[in-house]
Design an enzyme around this catalytic site. Structure first.
Site, PDB file in Angstrom:
ATOM      1  N   SER A 153       0.889  -1.271   0.141  1.00 49.17           N
ATOM      2  CA  SER A 153       0.147   0.042  -0.011  1.00 49.17           C
ATOM      3  C   SER A 153       0.826   1.117  -0.120  1.00 49.17           C
ATOM      4  O   SER A 153       1.832   1.479  -1.079  1.00 49.17           O
ATOM      5  CB  SER A 153      -0.878  -0.114   1.032  1.00 49.17           C
ATOM      6  OG  SER A 153      -2.049   0.937   0.812  1.00 49.17           O
ATOM      7  N   GLU A 214      -9.294  -5.446  -5.665  1.00 48.40           N
ATOM      8  CA  GLU A 214      -9.082  -4.103  -5.194  1.00 48.40           C
ATOM      9  C   GLU A 214      -9.669  -3.078  -5.737  1.00 48.40           C
ATOM     10  O   GLU A 214     -10.326  -3.271  -6.711  1.00 48.40           O
ATOM     11  CB  GLU A 214      -7.353  -3.839  -4.978  1.00 48.40           C
ATOM     12  CG  GLU A 214      -6.852  -4.877  -4.317  1.00 48.40           C
ATOM     13  CD  GLU A 214      -5.458  -4.649  -3.658  1.00 48.40           C
ATOM     14  OE1 GLU A 214      -5.235  -3.308  -3.313  1.00 48.40           O
ATOM     15  OE2 GLU A 214      -4.649  -5.397  -3.695  1.00 48.40           O
ATOM     16  N   HIS A 249      -7.449  -6.115  -1.015  1.00 50.55           N
ATOM     17  CA  HIS A 249      -6.142  -5.208  -0.273  1.00 50.55           C
ATOM     18  C   HIS A 249      -5.371  -5.823   0.836  1.00 50.55           C
ATOM     19  O   HIS A 249      -4.297  -5.661   0.905  1.00 50.55           O
ATOM     20  CB  HIS A 249      -6.696  -3.788   0.013  1.00 50.55           C
ATOM     21  CG  HIS A 249      -5.753  -2.859   0.268  1.00 50.55           C
ATOM     22  ND1 HIS A 249      -4.688  -2.663  -0.909  1.00 50.55           N
ATOM     23  CD2 HIS A 249      -5.139  -1.920   1.178  1.00 50.55           C
ATOM     24  CE1 HIS A 249      -3.788  -1.438  -0.499  1.00 50.55           C
ATOM     25  NE2 HIS A 249      -4.078  -1.164   0.946  1.00 50.55           N
TER      26      HIS A 249
END
Length: 266
Positions: A153, A214, A249
């Site tokens: 991320s 995602e 995610h």
């Protein structure tokens, strides 16, 4: 000089160290010490960001995949975490992993609160290069030609920036679900500048991963970053892009981490 203070951790081969950077930020360093003797050229190393969340899974994956007689050569795993021990310490990771941003270049946060202090990626790179890496090299014989960094991320954003800003630091870089959106896709400008100046003096290996479930902007950003870097295939940059089916995610993390021993040996 920065030193590492050793603390007990969960087993005889996993250690915890406290470190303070040159600019007086405290870090919690987690280390999985290989049980096998180092190869002649020294241990390969994986530095994993958000160590409080990712270190245990990665350390166990490495432990299983380096078992003899058929496993990979031993790998030293270094988790970079924070004193809070939060899996994802938003205040610290936002500070450490992000590029500087102009006012108005960030979207509102979902909870409406202001963004934490940010934009100190270069200072965090200084910590890794000038504090952490020398401290590790004093304790273990290191193969400087097999040094990896992995982030997820915002950490994935950081690994892309590390490749562009200091390509001498790591041979292998993993950008998991990178937050390319940060500061209006500023990292794509950094990649563009890198592609214009890189002359291929040594090999670089980049792995970009994403979960197929995602958010659309995350999928688009990861694909764009990988596509830009693939243009350097003739300049000794080897880019791999993996989209994991049915993963989101967070669920994508074990999939990504399990790939690293093989990737480091690519």
């Amino acid at each position: 000089m920065t030193t590492m203070t050793k603390k007990p951790y969960v087993s005889e081969t996993y250690f915890e160290y406290a470190m303070t950077s040159h600019n007086q930020l405290d870090y919690r360093i987690l280390i999985a010490n290989p049980t096998d003797a180092p190869p002649e050229e020294g241990y390969a190393v994986i530095y994993v960001l958000d160590g409080d969340a990712l270190f245990p899974t990665l350390a166990e994956a490495v432990k299983l995949q380096t078992r003899k007689p058929k496993g990979y050569e031993p790998i030293l795993v270094i988790g970079i975490g924070y004193p809070s021990k939060e899996p994802f310490d938003m205040e610290r990771r936002c500070n450490d992993f992000t590029l500087p941003v102009s006012e108005g270049k960030l979207p509102p946060r979902p909870d409406g609160t202001p963004w934490p202090p940010n934009g100190k990626a270069n200072e965090f790179l200084d910590f890794i290069e000038h504090d952490l890496m020398p401290a590790v090299s004093k304790e273990w014989p290191i193969n400087k030609k097999k040094q990896a960094v992995v982030g997820h991320s915002l950490g994935g954003l950081f690994t892309l920036y590390a490749l562009c800003a200091r390509p001498h630091l790591f041979s292998h870089l993993v950008a998991g679900s990178p937050s390319v959106w940060w500061a209006d896709n500023a990292i794509l400008n950094e990649i563009k500048k890198f592609t214009e100046t890189w002359n291929g003096q040594h090999a670089l290996h980049l792995l970009v991963t994403i979960g197929a479930n995602e958010l659309p902007d995350m999928l688009e950003g990861a694909a764009q970053a990988a596509e830009h870097m693939k243009r350097l295939s003739d300049k000794n940059v080897h880019t791999h892009y993996v989209k994991f089916d049915e993963e989101d995610h967070v669920s994508v993390l074990p999939c990504m981490l399990s790939r690293l021993p093989r990737f480091l040996n690519s």
